[in-house]
Design a protein around this motif. Structure first.
Motif, PDB file in Angstrom:
ATOM      1  N   ILE A 138       0.838  -1.200   0.000  1.00 44.75           N
ATOM      2  CA  ILE A 138       0.000   0.000   0.000  1.00 44.75           C
ATOM      3  C   ILE A 138       0.869   1.244   0.000  1.00 44.75           C
ATOM      4  CG2 ILE A 138      -1.804   1.283   1.220  1.00 44.75           C
ATOM      5  CD1 ILE A 138      -2.758  -1.388   0.061  1.00 44.75           C
ATOM      6  N   ASP A 139       1.803   1.304   0.921  1.00 44.54           N
ATOM      7  CA  ASP A 139       2.640   2.493   1.077  1.00 44.54           C
ATOM      8  C   ASP A 139       3.595   2.678  -0.095  1.00 44.54           C
ATOM      9  OD1 ASP A 139       3.677   4.712   2.806  1.00 44.54           O
ATOM     10  OD2 ASP A 139       5.510   3.517   2.685  1.00 44.54           O
ATOM     11  N   ALA A 140       4.166   1.585  -0.603  1.00 43.13           N
ATOM     12  CA  ALA A 140       5.194   1.687  -1.633  1.00 43.13           C
ATOM     13  C   ALA A 140       4.638   1.797  -3.038  1.00 43.13           C
ATOM     14  CB  ALA A 140       6.125   0.469  -1.550  1.00 43.13           C
ATOM     15  N   PHE A 141       3.424   1.298  -3.261  1.00 39.25           N
ATOM     16  CA  PHE A 141       2.941   1.171  -4.638  1.00 39.25           C
ATOM     17  C   PHE A 141       1.482   1.571  -4.826  1.00 39.25           C
ATOM     18  CE2 PHE A 141       1.463  -1.744  -8.152  1.00 39.25           C
ATOM     19  CZ  PHE A 141       2.072  -1.025  -9.191  1.00 39.25           C
ATOM     20  N   ALA A 142       0.575   0.914  -4.131  1.00 36.61           N
ATOM     21  CA  ALA A 142      -0.852   1.119  -4.398  1.00 36.61           C
ATOM     22  C   ALA A 142      -1.312   2.533  -4.082  1.00 36.61           C
ATOM     23  CB  ALA A 142      -1.689   0.115  -3.596  1.00 36.61           C
ATOM     24  N   SER A 143      -0.751   3.150  -3.059  1.00 40.06           N
ATOM     25  CA  SER A 143      -1.162   4.506  -2.696  1.00 40.06           C
ATOM     26  C   SER A 143      -0.498   5.588  -3.544  1.00 40.06           C
ATOM     27  CB  SER A 143      -0.899   4.755  -1.210  1.00 40.06           C
ATOM     28  OG  SER A 143      -1.348   6.032  -0.842  1.00 40.06           O
ATOM     29  N   PRO A 144       0.820   5.562  -3.730  1.00 37.16           N
ATOM     30  CA  PRO A 144       1.432   6.650  -4.522  1.00 37.16           C
ATOM     31  C   PRO A 144       1.041   6.651  -5.988  1.00 37.16           C
ATOM     32  CG  PRO A 144       3.092   5.034  -3.861  1.00 37.16           C
ATOM     33  CD  PRO A 144       1.855   4.699  -3.100  1.00 37.16           C
ATOM     34  N   LEU A 145       0.759   5.494  -6.575  1.00 39.87           N
ATOM     35  CA  LEU A 145       0.440   5.465  -8.005  1.00 39.87           C
ATOM     36  C   LEU A 145      -0.761   6.351  -8.343  1.00 39.87           C
ATOM     37  CD1 LEU A 145       0.626   4.465 -10.932  1.00 39.87           C
ATOM     38  CD2 LEU A 145      -0.609   2.402 -10.216  1.00 39.87           C
ATOM     39  N   PRO A 146      -1.960   6.103  -7.785  1.00 38.81           N
ATOM     40  CA  PRO A 146      -3.083   6.956  -8.157  1.00 38.81           C
ATOM     41  C   PRO A 146      -2.941   8.394  -7.671  1.00 38.81           C
ATOM     42  CG  PRO A 146      -3.713   5.437  -6.415  1.00 38.81           C
ATOM     43  CD  PRO A 146      -2.363   5.006  -6.887  1.00 38.81           C
ATOM     44  N   MET A 147      -2.192   8.617  -6.576  1.00 40.32           N
ATOM     45  CA  MET A 147      -1.990   9.990  -6.117  1.00 40.32           C
ATOM     46  C   MET A 147      -1.171  10.779  -7.130  1.00 40.32           C
ATOM     47  SD  MET A 147      -2.531  12.466  -4.165  1.00 40.32           S
ATOM     48  CE  MET A 147      -3.591  11.581  -3.034  1.00 40.32           C
ATOM     49  N   ILE A 148      -0.098  10.185  -7.643  1.00 41.92           N
ATOM     50  CA  ILE A 148       0.704  10.866  -8.666  1.00 41.92           C
ATOM     51  C   ILE A 148      -0.134  11.096  -9.922  1.00 41.92           C
ATOM     52  CG2 ILE A 148       2.718  10.670 -10.181  1.00 41.92           C
ATOM     53  CD1 ILE A 148       4.043   9.003  -7.932  1.00 41.92           C
ATOM     54  N   VAL A 149      -0.903  10.089 -10.320  1.00 45.06           N
ATOM     55  CA  VAL A 149      -1.715  10.205 -11.539  1.00 45.06           C
ATOM     56  C   VAL A 149      -2.747  11.312 -11.396  1.00 45.06           C
ATOM     57  CG1 VAL A 149      -3.435   9.043 -12.980  1.00 45.06           C
ATOM     58  CG2 VAL A 149      -1.378   7.809 -12.273  1.00 45.06           C
ATOM     59  N   ILE A 150      -3.492  11.342 -10.280  1.00 42.13           N
ATOM     60  CA  ILE A 150      -4.543  12.346 -10.142  1.00 42.13           C
ATOM     61  C   ILE A 150      -3.948  13.738  -9.989  1.00 42.13           C
ATOM     62  CG2 ILE A 150      -4.859  12.301  -7.626  1.00 42.13           C
ATOM     63  CD1 ILE A 150      -7.633  12.385 -10.322  1.00 42.13           C
ATOM     64  N   CYS A 151      -2.791  13.836  -9.330  1.00 40.03           N
ATOM     65  CA  CYS A 151      -2.147  15.138  -9.201  1.00 40.03           C
ATOM     66  C   CYS A 151      -1.645  15.646 -10.552  1.00 40.03           C
ATOM     67  CB  CYS A 151      -1.007  15.079  -8.186  1.00 40.03           C
ATOM     68  SG  CYS A 151      -1.557  15.062  -6.464  1.00 40.03           S
ATOM     69  N   GLU A 152      -1.091  14.770 -11.369  1.00 37.87           N
ATOM     70  CA  GLU A 152      -0.667  15.186 -12.705  1.00 37.87           C
ATOM     71  C   GLU A 152      -1.875  15.535 -13.570  1.00 37.87           C
ATOM     72  OE1 GLU A 152       2.078  12.592 -14.640  1.00 37.87           O
ATOM     73  OE2 GLU A 152       3.634  12.870 -13.108  1.00 37.87           O
ATOM     74  N   THR A 240     -10.072   5.103  -3.976  1.00 33.89           N
ATOM     75  CA  THR A 240     -10.733   3.959  -4.598  1.00 33.89           C
ATOM     76  C   THR A 240      -9.739   3.087  -5.372  1.00 33.89           C
ATOM     77  OG1 THR A 240     -11.304   5.403  -6.457  1.00 33.89           O
ATOM     78  CG2 THR A 240     -12.980   5.099  -4.761  1.00 33.89           C
ATOM     79  N   THR A 241      -8.806   3.717  -6.078  1.00 38.10           N
ATOM     80  CA  THR A 241      -7.831   2.945  -6.843  1.00 38.10           C
ATOM     81  C   THR A 241      -6.816   2.270  -5.926  1.00 38.10           C
ATOM     82  OG1 THR A 241      -8.089   4.483  -8.694  1.00 38.10           O
ATOM     83  CG2 THR A 241      -6.166   3.059  -8.733  1.00 38.10           C
ATOM     84  N   VAL A 242      -6.434   2.956  -4.843  1.00 39.63           N
ATOM     85  CA  VAL A 242      -5.575   2.322  -3.840  1.00 39.63           C
ATOM     86  C   VAL A 242      -6.176   0.991  -3.409  1.00 39.63           C
ATOM     87  CG1 VAL A 242      -4.629   2.485  -1.506  1.00 39.63           C
ATOM     88  CG2 VAL A 242      -4.713   4.522  -2.956  1.00 39.63           C
ATOM     89  N   ASN A 243      -7.455   1.025  -3.073  1.00 36.95           N
ATOM     90  CA  ASN A 243      -8.100  -0.170  -2.530  1.00 36.95           C
ATOM     91  C   ASN A 243      -8.406  -1.208  -3.604  1.00 36.95           C
ATOM     92  OD1 ASN A 243      -7.969   0.852   0.073  1.00 36.95           O
ATOM     93  ND2 ASN A 243      -9.890   1.959  -0.161  1.00 36.95           N
ATOM     94  N   THR A 244      -8.610  -0.787  -4.831  1.00 36.91           N
ATOM     95  CA  THR A 244      -8.777  -1.770  -5.906  1.00 36.91           C
ATOM     96  C   THR A 244      -7.506  -2.593  -6.069  1.00 36.91           C
ATOM     97  OG1 THR A 244     -10.378  -0.395  -7.093  1.00 36.91           O
ATOM     98  CG2 THR A 244      -9.240  -2.097  -8.362  1.00 36.91           C
ATOM     99  N   ILE A 245      -6.363  -1.926  -6.083  1.00 42.28           N
ATOM    100  CA  ILE A 245      -5.090  -2.639  -6.222  1.00 42.28           C
ATOM    101  C   ILE A 245      -4.838  -3.516  -4.997  1.00 42.28           C
ATOM    102  CG2 ILE A 245      -2.587  -2.356  -6.400  1.00 42.28           C
ATOM    103  CD1 ILE A 245      -3.170   0.317  -7.891  1.00 42.28           C
ATOM    104  N   GLY A 246      -4.998  -2.950  -3.808  1.00 41.30           N
ATOM    105  CA  GLY A 246      -4.762  -3.722  -2.587  1.00 41.30           C
ATOM    106  C   GLY A 246      -5.711  -4.896  -2.454  1.00 41.30           C
ATOM    107  N   ASN A 247      -6.996  -4.674  -2.749  1.00 38.90           N
ATOM    108  CA  ASN A 247      -7.969  -5.759  -2.632  1.00 38.90           C
ATOM    109  C   ASN A 247      -7.702  -6.865  -3.648  1.00 38.90           C
ATOM    110  OD1 ASN A 247      -9.143  -4.228  -0.654  1.00 38.90           O
ATOM    111  ND2 ASN A 247     -10.958  -3.675  -1.813  1.00 38.90           N
ATOM    112  N   ALA A 248      -7.278  -6.485  -4.858  1.00 46.01           N
ATOM    113  CA  ALA A 248      -6.981  -7.498  -5.868  1.00 46.01           C
ATOM    114  C   ALA A 248      -5.853  -8.407  -5.405  1.00 46.01           C
ATOM    115  CB  ALA A 248      -6.611  -6.823  -7.187  1.00 46.01           C
ATOM    116  N   VAL A 249      -4.807  -7.821  -4.839  1.00 45.03           N
ATOM    117  CA  VAL A 249      -3.678  -8.634  -4.369  1.00 45.03           C
ATOM    118  C   VAL A 249      -4.101  -9.496  -3.182  1.00 45.03           C
ATOM    119  CG1 VAL A 249      -1.363  -8.544  -3.354  1.00 45.03           C
ATOM    120  CG2 VAL A 249      -1.954  -7.035  -5.268  1.00 45.03           C
ATOM    121  N   ARG A 250      -4.895  -8.945  -2.263  1.00 38.19           N
ATOM    122  CA  ARG A 250      -5.387  -9.754  -1.139  1.00 38.19           C
ATOM    123  C   ARG A 250      -6.216 -10.932  -1.629  1.00 38.19           C
ATOM    124  NH1 ARG A 250      -8.936  -8.460   2.003  1.00 38.19           N
ATOM    125  NH2 ARG A 250      -9.800  -6.582   1.040  1.00 38.19           N
ATOM    126  N   MET A 251      -7.055 -10.702  -2.640  1.00 36.88           N
ATOM    127  CA  MET A 251      -7.900 -11.777  -3.149  1.00 36.88           C
ATOM    128  C   MET A 251      -7.068 -12.851  -3.849  1.00 36.88           C
ATOM    129  SD  MET A 251     -10.867 -11.257  -2.072  1.00 36.88           S
ATOM    130  CE  MET A 251      -9.965 -10.638  -0.632  1.00 36.88           C
TER     131      MET A 251
END
Length: 398
Positions: A138-152, A240-251
């Motif tokens: 979450i901290d290394a990948f799932a969270s920063p990815l959509p944050m960088i995308v939405i900020c850009e 929402t995208t953070v949790n989509t990525i995290g939930n997919a890996v958990r599943m």
């Protein structure tokens, strides 16, 4: 009446057992007591959920004069920033959606594919640097990815993105009422200043386009509407995208056969993984509240005027009347894309193409780069409430 919080030992960890019990009680709409919304009418059937999404008798506009007697809206609902599509009804909702749709197009999103891939690769390079073999996903990948995308996408300067990240977390999954209030009081002036800067010196970003867009009649978004829209894009486009990525890996971890299938063909099954995750363990289990403007029938159940309604997409997307073997996680499920995780009809999420793009690129690349990905301990605590579905941390190794 059922008390939703007591239907399982830990409702947040396992809401699906509670939904199954509600179905056994009969009817696609049940009156329940929720832990954080109080007494509500919960829509748990798939067809009833589509009906509720489409009903003009269920309102999202809290500023109208029919607020439920004895009910006070949460602090956040009375803040600047709620003049957006999520918090409005037609014709205001229709007007806003039309103006935003002129700029937030599928073409604009598709043009971002290459940049989303670059950001994904950069984050995975950093996560795996110097031979690293474990991380909090979450901290290394799932969270920063959509944050960088939405900020850009919005044109937020790089130095401000850490603040954006903090504000997003505290407004959707606050650590305390005080932290939530502080986040709202900081983000709104910031967005106002950002919009002023875009008005003076527009760039190629979406926010600049929205500041200057007008329809054929000359209608434009007002200052408050622009602030509200920017806020909506931030919170909806990140958590929402953070949790989509995290939930997919958990599943995948919870279903070894599916993990083996995706490992063998990450490019071919990434899309199916995203859609089945959205259906089976979506990032937004329930809608924000709606109020019945008058006595309203939903799924054959009468909801009285003033009743608070929650559409439960998590329950609807596991409705056995709609999906075969709905409690089975299957990345090859042919009809997974019919899920309601993005809403329905005029309430269908405008950001769905971007969310799908980010999820597919992120999960495909992650499994290609880290084919031996596996858990490295237990996931962190669940996000609070019933609005979001995800965990705060997800330790992995590879």
């Amino acid at each position: 009446m059922e008390v939703l919080a007591s239907l399982s030992p830990d409702f947040v960890a396992d809401p699906y057992t509670a939904y199954a019990r509600l179905r056994e009680g009969g009817g696609p709409v049940r009156q329940v007591m929720t832990p954080d919304q109080g007494l509500v009418w919960l829509v748990i059937g798939y067809e009833a959920a589509r009906e509720a999404f489409s009903s003009p008798k269920l309102s999202r506009d809290w500023h109208r004069e029919w607020r439920q007697e004895g009910w006070e809206p949460p602090y956040a609902l009375d803040m600047l920033g709620n003049t957006n599509m999520l918090m409005s009804d037609p014709p205001h909702h229709t007007r806003l959606r039309k103006l935003v749709s002129q700029e937030f197009t599928a073409r604009r999103v598709e043009k971002m594919r290459g940049r989303v891939q670059e950001i994904t690769d950069e984050l995975l390079d950093r996560m795996t640097a110097d031979g690293a073999r474990h991380a909090d996903l979450i901290d290394a990948f799932a969270s920063p990815l959509p944050m960088i995308v939405i900020c850009e996408l919005l044109g937020v300067p790089g130095l401000d993105r850490a603040s954006f990240h903090h504000w997003s977390n505290e407004t959707l999954a606050p650590t305390s009422p005080e932290a939530e209030k502080e986040a709202y009081e900081q983000i709104m002036p910031y967005l106002g200043g950002l919009i002023a800067a875009k008005r003076e010196n527009p760039g190629e970003d979406l926010l600049s386009a929205l500041v200057h867009t007008a329809d054929e009649g000359g209608d434009r978004l007002t200052e408050e509407e622009l602030i509200s829209l920017a806020f909506l894009l931030l919170v909806a486009g990140h958590e929402t995208t953070v949790n989509t990525i995290g939930n997919a890996v958990r599943m995948l971890f919870a279903h070894p056969d599916q993990l083996a299938a995706v490992r063998a063909d990450p490019a071919g099954l990434a899309e199916g993984l995203v859609e089945e995750t959205l259906r089976y363990e979506g990032p937004v289990p329930t809608t924000t509240p709606r109020i019945a403007l008058e006595d309203t029938e939903i799924g054959g159940v009468l909801v009285p005027r003033g009743g608070m309604v929650l559409v439960d997409m998590a329950a609807a997307d596991r409705d056995p009347a709609r999906y075969s073997d709905p409690d089975r996680f299957d990345v090859r499920r042919e009809d997974a894309r019919t899920h309601l995780s993005f809403g329905y009809g005029t309430r269908f999420c405008l950001g769905a193409p971007l969310a799908r793009l980010e999820g597919e690129v992120a999960l495909r690349t992650l499994l290609e780069r880290c084919p031996d990905l596996e858990p490295d301990g237990e996931p962190g605590e669940w996000l609070p409430g019933i609005l979001l579905r995800g965990v705060r941390s997800l330790p992995v190794r590879w």
